[in-house]
Scaffold this active site. Structure first.
Site, PDB file in Angstrom:
ATOM      1  N   TRP A   2      -6.321  12.095 -16.639  1.00  0.00           N
ATOM      2  CA  TRP A   2      -5.572  12.838 -15.759  1.00  0.00           C
ATOM      3  C   TRP A   2      -4.628  13.654 -16.928  1.00  0.00           C
ATOM      4  CZ3 TRP A   2      -4.002  15.030 -10.784  1.00  0.00           C
ATOM      5  CH2 TRP A   2      -4.703  14.659  -9.819  1.00  0.00           C
ATOM      6  N   SER A  15      -3.674   7.474 -14.400  1.00  0.00           N
ATOM      7  CA  SER A  15      -2.798   6.488 -14.741  1.00  0.00           C
ATOM      8  C   SER A  15      -2.848   4.968 -13.986  1.00  0.00           C
ATOM      9  CB  SER A  15      -1.493   6.887 -14.549  1.00  0.00           C
ATOM     10  OG  SER A  15      -1.395   8.069 -15.648  1.00  0.00           O
ATOM     11  N   PHE A  16      -3.332   5.424 -12.723  1.00  0.00           N
ATOM     12  CA  PHE A  16      -3.490   3.895 -11.853  1.00  0.00           C
ATOM     13  C   PHE A  16      -4.434   2.991 -12.283  1.00  0.00           C
ATOM     14  CE2 PHE A  16      -5.521   1.773  -8.303  1.00  0.00           C
ATOM     15  CZ  PHE A  16      -4.124   1.277  -7.385  1.00  0.00           C
ATOM     16  N   GLU A  17      -5.362   3.669 -13.200  1.00  0.00           N
ATOM     17  CA  GLU A  17      -6.508   2.627 -13.830  1.00  0.00           C
ATOM     18  C   GLU A  17      -6.103   2.225 -14.996  1.00  0.00           C
ATOM     19  OE1 GLU A  17      -7.245   5.708 -11.967  1.00  0.00           O
ATOM     20  OE2 GLU A  17      -8.146   4.496 -10.359  1.00  0.00           O
ATOM     21  N   CYS A  77       0.100  10.321 -18.083  1.00  0.00           N
ATOM     22  CA  CYS A  77       1.168  11.442 -17.869  1.00  0.00           C
ATOM     23  C   CYS A  77       1.023  11.456 -16.346  1.00  0.00           C
ATOM     24  CB  CYS A  77       0.758  12.709 -18.478  1.00  0.00           C
ATOM     25  SG  CYS A  77       1.614  13.990 -17.939  1.00  0.00           S
ATOM     26  N   THR A 121       2.789  15.634  -3.194  1.00  0.00           N
ATOM     27  CA  THR A 121       2.370  14.528  -2.257  1.00  0.00           C
ATOM     28  C   THR A 121       3.199  13.182  -2.830  1.00  0.00           C
ATOM     29  OG1 THR A 121       0.801  13.964  -3.953  1.00  0.00           O
ATOM     30  CG2 THR A 121       0.001  15.579  -2.578  1.00  0.00           C
ATOM     31  N   HIS A 147       1.863  10.953  -4.093  1.00  0.00           N
ATOM     32  CA  HIS A 147       1.368  10.103  -4.958  1.00  0.00           C
ATOM     33  C   HIS A 147       2.047   9.839  -6.220  1.00  0.00           C
ATOM     34  CE1 HIS A 147      -2.648  11.191  -3.287  1.00  0.00           C
ATOM     35  NE2 HIS A 147      -3.113  10.140  -4.063  1.00  0.00           N
ATOM     36  N   PHE A 203       4.292   0.659 -22.710  1.00  0.00           N
ATOM     37  CA  PHE A 203       4.291   1.533 -21.662  1.00  0.00           C
ATOM     38  C   PHE A 203       4.467   2.939 -22.100  1.00  0.00           C
ATOM     39  CE2 PHE A 203       6.336   3.809 -18.304  1.00  0.00           C
ATOM     40  CZ  PHE A 203       5.626   3.714 -17.396  1.00  0.00           C
ATOM     41  N   ARG A 233       7.518  15.976 -24.714  1.00  0.00           N
ATOM     42  CA  ARG A 233       7.272  14.786 -25.025  1.00  0.00           C
ATOM     43  C   ARG A 233       5.922  14.672 -25.471  1.00  0.00           C
ATOM     44  NH1 ARG A 233      10.732  15.941 -21.221  1.00  0.00           N
ATOM     45  NH2 ARG A 233      12.759  14.682 -20.816  1.00  0.00           N
TER      46      ARG A 233
HETATM   47  C1  DLZ Z   1      -4.364  11.243  -7.717  1.00  0.00           C
HETATM   48  C2  DLZ Z   1      -3.684  11.360  -8.987  1.00  0.00           C
HETATM   49  C3  DLZ Z   1      -2.380  12.322  -8.613  1.00  0.00           C
HETATM   50  C4  DLZ Z   1      -2.199  13.107  -7.493  1.00  0.00           C
HETATM   51  N1  DLZ Z   1      -1.831  12.612  -9.722  1.00  0.00           N
HETATM   52  C5  DLZ Z   1      -1.931  11.909 -11.073  1.00  0.00           C
HETATM   53  C6  DLZ Z   1      -0.975  12.117 -12.097  1.00  0.00           C
HETATM   54  O1  DLZ Z   1      -0.300  13.245 -12.079  1.00  0.00           O
HETATM   55  N2  DLZ Z   1      -1.385  11.708 -13.114  1.00  0.00           N
HETATM   56  C7  DLZ Z   1      -2.373  10.630 -13.251  1.00  0.00           C
HETATM   57  O2  DLZ Z   1      -2.634  10.087 -14.420  1.00  0.00           O
HETATM   58  N3  DLZ Z   1      -3.228  10.329 -12.133  1.00  0.00           N
HETATM   59  C8  DLZ Z   1      -3.058  11.085 -11.020  1.00  0.00           C
HETATM   60  N4  DLZ Z   1      -3.696  10.610 -10.134  1.00  0.00           N
HETATM   61  C9  DLZ Z   1      -5.111   9.870 -10.139  1.00  0.00           C
HETATM   62  C10 DLZ Z   1      -4.619   8.542  -9.940  1.00  0.00           C
HETATM   63  O3  DLZ Z   1      -3.874   8.032 -11.192  1.00  0.00           O
HETATM   64  C11 DLZ Z   1      -6.034   7.639  -9.805  1.00  0.00           C
HETATM   65  O4  DLZ Z   1      -6.850   7.938 -10.850  1.00  0.00           O
HETATM   66  C12 DLZ Z   1      -6.682   7.956  -8.367  1.00  0.00           C
HETATM   67  O5  DLZ Z   1      -5.820   7.815  -7.698  1.00  0.00           O
HETATM   68  C13 DLZ Z   1      -7.967   7.087  -8.431  1.00  0.00           C
HETATM   69  O6  DLZ Z   1      -7.548   5.533  -8.220  1.00  0.00           O
END
Ligand code: DLZ
Length: 162
Positions: free
Chosen positions: A30, A64-66, A88, A94, A96, A121, A135
């Site tokens: 992302w 980033s969630f992963e 990032c 949202t 999120h 981190f 950054r």
């Molecule tokens: C869904 C999402 C959103 C809205 N924004 C970002 C972001 O700004 N940066 C980022 O790294 N990832 C974003 N994601 C994706 C989530 O991290 C994740 O990949 C999805 O929710 C699938 O699990």
């Protein structure tokens, strides 16, 4: 010890040698324009301080969630001495933003507690793309470089204490 705001301006003499060190880097796809700049900064910095290219394990995850899962797998399945997590997250319209930031912050903190290696981190949590660019090689340095310096310092601290 000097007061620090920005590790990109670090004193090279204060950075431990990375010779003989193995480092993992997990990069979120992302906002790739930003995260790839962070990754380049991290790789270049590790090499500058003596880590060999073959000893840098770089893998991508979707977002980033992963990062937490990717970093855990790196710790489980490879012999790296530190894992740098680069992402990032940009504030959107949202909720999120908050959920992802909280998840990755807690996730990486827990990995530091669970495994006996440092997880660094290197996730930008910013309001907009301008702040991210600042950054990722802009006026606030490159947080990927700073994450690499942190990894080398933590590896050296552990070796020193062993
Ligand atoms: C869904 C999402 C959103 C809205 N924004 C970002 C972001 O700004 N940066 C980022 O790294 N990832 C974003 N994601 C994706 C989530 O991290 C994740 O990949 C999805 O929710 C699938 O699990």
């Amino acid at each position: 010890m000097e007061k620090k705001k920005n590790l990109s301006d670090h004193d090279p003499a204060s950075v431990p040698s990375g010779e003989g060190t193995t480092v993992g880097i997990v990069v979120s796809e992302w906002n790739a324009e930003i995260t790839e700049a962070l990754a380049r900064g991290a790789v270049d910095t590790l090499k500058r301080y003596g880590v060999e290219e073959k000893d840098i394990l770089l893998k991508h995850v979707p977002g980033s969630f992963e990062l937490t899962m990717g970093a855990q797998w790196m710790a489980e399945y490879s012999g790296v001495e530190a894992v740098i997590c680069l992402g990032c997250v940009i504030q959107g319209e949202t909720p999120h933003f908050r959920y992802i930031c909280e998840s990755v912050t807690h996730g990486i903190t827990e990995l530091n507690m669970k495994y006996n290696i440092p997880f660094v981190f290197g996730v930008l949590t910013v309001d907009n793309m301008d702040q991210a660019l600042a950054r990722a090689g802009g006026r606030h340095g490159n947080k990927g470089e700073e994450a690499a310096v942190t990894a080398l310092k933590m590896i050296a601290l552990k070796r020193d204490l062993l």
